[in-house]
Design an enzyme around this catalytic site. Sequence first.
Site, PDB file in Angstrom:
ATOM      1  N   ASP A  13       0.857  -1.169   0.000  1.00 28.00           N
ATOM      2  CA  ASP A  13       0.000   0.000   0.000  1.00 28.00           C
ATOM      3  C   ASP A  13       0.905   1.234   0.000  1.00 28.00           C
ATOM      4  O   ASP A  13       1.658   1.449   0.951  1.00 28.00           O
ATOM      5  CB  ASP A  13      -0.871  -0.032   1.266  1.00 28.00           C
ATOM      6  N   ASP A  37      -2.887   4.672  -2.382  1.00 26.33           N
ATOM      7  CA  ASP A  37      -3.900   5.331  -1.568  1.00 26.33           C
ATOM      8  C   ASP A  37      -4.257   6.712  -2.146  1.00 26.33           C
ATOM      9  O   ASP A  37      -3.356   7.502  -2.456  1.00 26.33           O
ATOM     10  CB  ASP A  37      -3.332   5.496  -0.154  1.00 26.33           C
ATOM     11  N   GLU A  72      -6.364   4.091  -5.888  1.00 26.73           N
ATOM     12  CA  GLU A  72      -7.641   4.394  -5.232  1.00 26.73           C
ATOM     13  C   GLU A  72      -8.059   5.810  -5.651  1.00 26.73           C
ATOM     14  O   GLU A  72      -7.326   6.762  -5.398  1.00 26.73           O
ATOM     15  CB  GLU A  72      -7.479   4.311  -3.721  1.00 26.73           C
ATOM     16  N   HIS A  86     -11.318  -2.468   3.574  1.00 29.96           N
ATOM     17  CA  HIS A  86     -11.200  -2.086   4.981  1.00 29.96           C
ATOM     18  C   HIS A  86     -11.925  -0.779   5.299  1.00 29.96           C
ATOM     19  O   HIS A  86     -11.957  -0.362   6.447  1.00 29.96           O
ATOM     20  CB  HIS A  86      -9.717  -1.964   5.334  1.00 29.96           C
ATOM     21  N   ASP A  87     -12.455  -0.094   4.278  1.00 30.81           N
ATOM     22  CA  ASP A  87     -13.175   1.161   4.498  1.00 30.81           C
ATOM     23  C   ASP A  87     -14.682   1.002   4.353  1.00 30.81           C
ATOM     24  O   ASP A  87     -15.420   1.985   4.518  1.00 30.81           O
ATOM     25  CB  ASP A  87     -12.740   2.216   3.474  1.00 30.81           C
TER      26      ASP A  87
HETATM   27  O1  TEU Z   1      -9.289   6.014   1.856  1.00 32.27           O
HETATM   28  C1  TEU Z   1      -9.647   7.156   1.170  1.00 32.27           C
HETATM   29  C2  TEU Z   1     -11.057   7.563   1.166  1.00 32.27           C
HETATM   30  O2  TEU Z   1     -11.374   8.628   0.677  1.00 32.27           O
HETATM   31  C3  TEU Z   1     -12.098   6.745   1.694  1.00 32.27           C
HETATM   32  O3  TEU Z   1     -11.938   5.414   1.653  1.00 32.27           O
HETATM   33  C4  TEU Z   1     -12.516   7.202   3.033  1.00 32.27           C
HETATM   34  O4  TEU Z   1     -11.600   6.883   4.034  1.00 32.27           O
HETATM   35  C5  TEU Z   1     -13.806   6.572   3.373  1.00 32.27           C
HETATM   36  O5  TEU Z   1     -14.627   6.588   2.276  1.00 32.27           O
HETATM   37  C6  TEU Z   1     -14.455   7.340   4.445  1.00 32.27           C
HETATM   38  O6  TEU Z   1     -15.689   6.772   4.639  1.00 32.27           O
HETATM   39  C7  TEU Z   1      -7.942   5.737   1.996  1.00 32.27           C
HETATM   40  C8  TEU Z   1      -7.750   4.525   2.878  1.00 32.27           C
HETATM   41  O7  TEU Z   1      -8.283   3.410   2.233  1.00 32.27           O
HETATM   42  C9  TEU Z   1      -8.328   4.792   4.215  1.00 32.27           C
HETATM   43  O8  TEU Z   1      -8.283   3.679   5.059  1.00 32.27           O
HETATM   44  C10 TEU Z   1      -7.568   5.949   4.820  1.00 32.27           C
HETATM   45  O9  TEU Z   1      -8.168   6.330   6.021  1.00 32.27           O
HETATM   46  C11 TEU Z   1      -7.533   7.144   3.894  1.00 32.27           C
HETATM   47  O10 TEU Z   1      -7.230   6.818   2.554  1.00 32.27           O
HETATM   48  C12 TEU Z   1      -6.433   8.088   4.324  1.00 32.27           C
HETATM   49  O11 TEU Z   1      -5.195   7.493   4.080  1.00 32.27           O
END
Ligand code: TEU
Length: 556
Positions: free
Chosen positions: A98, A201, A248, A320-321
């Site tokens: 990542d 990310d 992402e 994970h989100d």
């Molecule tokens: O996520 C980015 C993001 O915009 C979303 O996934 C957001 O955290 C989520 O929709 C809120 O509900 C990435 C990562 O996957 C996430 O775990 C991190 O918190 C974020 O970036 C910051 O690095």
Amino acid sequence: MDKKWWKEAVVYQIYPRSFKDTDGDGTGDIRGITEKADYIKNLGADVVWISPFFDSPLDDNGYDIRNYRMVAQDLGTEEDMEELFRVFHENGIKILIDLVVNHTSDEHPWFIKSRNGEGKYRDYYIWKKGNKDVPGGYPNNWESVFSGSAWKYDEKRGEYYLHVFSEKQPDLNWGNEEVRKEVYEIMEYWIKKGCDGFRMDVINLISKHFSEDDITEDYFFNGPKVHEYLREMNERVLKGRNLMTVGECPGATPEYAILYAGNDGRELNMIFTFEHMDVDSGNGKWDFKKPQLKELKKILSKWQTELHGRAWNSLYLNNHDQPRMVSRFGDTEKYHRESAKMLAHMIHTMEGTPYVYQGEELGMTNISLTIPDELRDLESINALKDLTEKGIFSREHMEEAIALKARDNARTPMQWNKYLNAGFSEGTPWMKVNPNYTYINAEDEQKDPDSILNFYRKLIVLRKNNEVLIYGDFTEYFSDSDKLYVYRRKMRNTYALSVNSFSGENEELNLTGIIPENAEVLISNYPGVIKEDSRITLKPWQCITFIWEEDNAHKE
Ligand code: TEU
């Protein structure tokens, strides 16, 4: 058709802290991942994406990195990571790491030097003066994804720094060539260690759109220089190396996907879209609504047809989100098994690279947490406080929203068996184990030929053995149905028709003229398919893929 190994692969995502604890500290670790290489191989995944395992103060669970070249102490050592690469590679499994480089931790030495104004680090981050015309005196009105202003005043420096995510995640200044060089060096470091690619990310946030006179626009996404930076990264690091990349990209449309991950290969292999993950959101994530199948279908089909032949999709319903897919789109009460299998079937029969998030293959569900004590994720902790204080939502609303949408739903420990702490840890798990581990767990599912886990295995094998499921084009049928999602894949003279029922009742479906008499059932989540001529009766949440060959190509 442009064949590529990463188009044919299935990716398994691991959230290290919740996967498997081998030293009893209650937190999953690197050795725990290595120990489960067999499990992943058995599932049939070709690639593992490991969420951040680097040194971090854990404000955002590792997405706030303090040292990109160091394994977090509670997860293991450099040697553990080398062993992980070795064991997975021996098993023919590739590893994606990542790459979190939109921001660092505020404890990263670069940031510490930057706030002191030291030498070249001065401009490593995005610093601005306050603006008295903006409420609160911030440089502009941008809001953080994790609540509140996206700017924080730093006493030492006497300026504000930008943090799109938490205060402890200052955004890097990609406009600074030195910063970009640092990123490429980090990538080189991990390529040398053995990684086979990167999940990047929020990579479409790296170029910010600042306009001095317009402070009302929220402009983190797809900024003016993002393609220039990604092309440079491709030229300097990725080109000619046969690595896999997935970016992402919240807020990306198919048009953007074609720019980021077009067939010309100038930037990335594929991106993660969020469009289909917004179907249960109104005005923002916490303004939840019931997802409508028609809307979901429309989005998925749009991405299928618009990217075909132009770019490559990544397919996911979980990470994970996100809350657990079976709780979100299926029926955990009456048809847990059937609906979890149907959702898996839908993902694995579309065009794109499927991603399976740990525990999804077992049908793991959302969890009920005591609010706020058992919450672990800063996003929901902050939102609960902020939105109730501002009077935007009531406490009751937020409790329901958190139960349905919180990221913590995805982060409960992996359910390995029906014994202590689901076999995740012999210590006290950092986060509550879902009590349903007594009947949703890997050990039991491995033994049960009819389990969700074994259905995933079948799907992964089928996809590998039927190229039409990987490369075939996509045509949707019955787009007006709010119960069934039906589409056909076609490659040369091979056809596959997938039917997915989102209904808890029996449903009739007339496929006359859509499939021939001799179409065979390739897979279904029920033992039999009720079919009379081309009329079928679908059982609750049934899914079926039919397959056939067309002898007379001219018929089409
Ligand atoms: O996520 C980015 C993001 O915009 C979303 O996934 C957001 O955290 C989520 O929709 C809120 O509900 C990435 C990562 O996957 C996430 O775990 C991190 O918190 C974020 O970036 C910051 O690095």
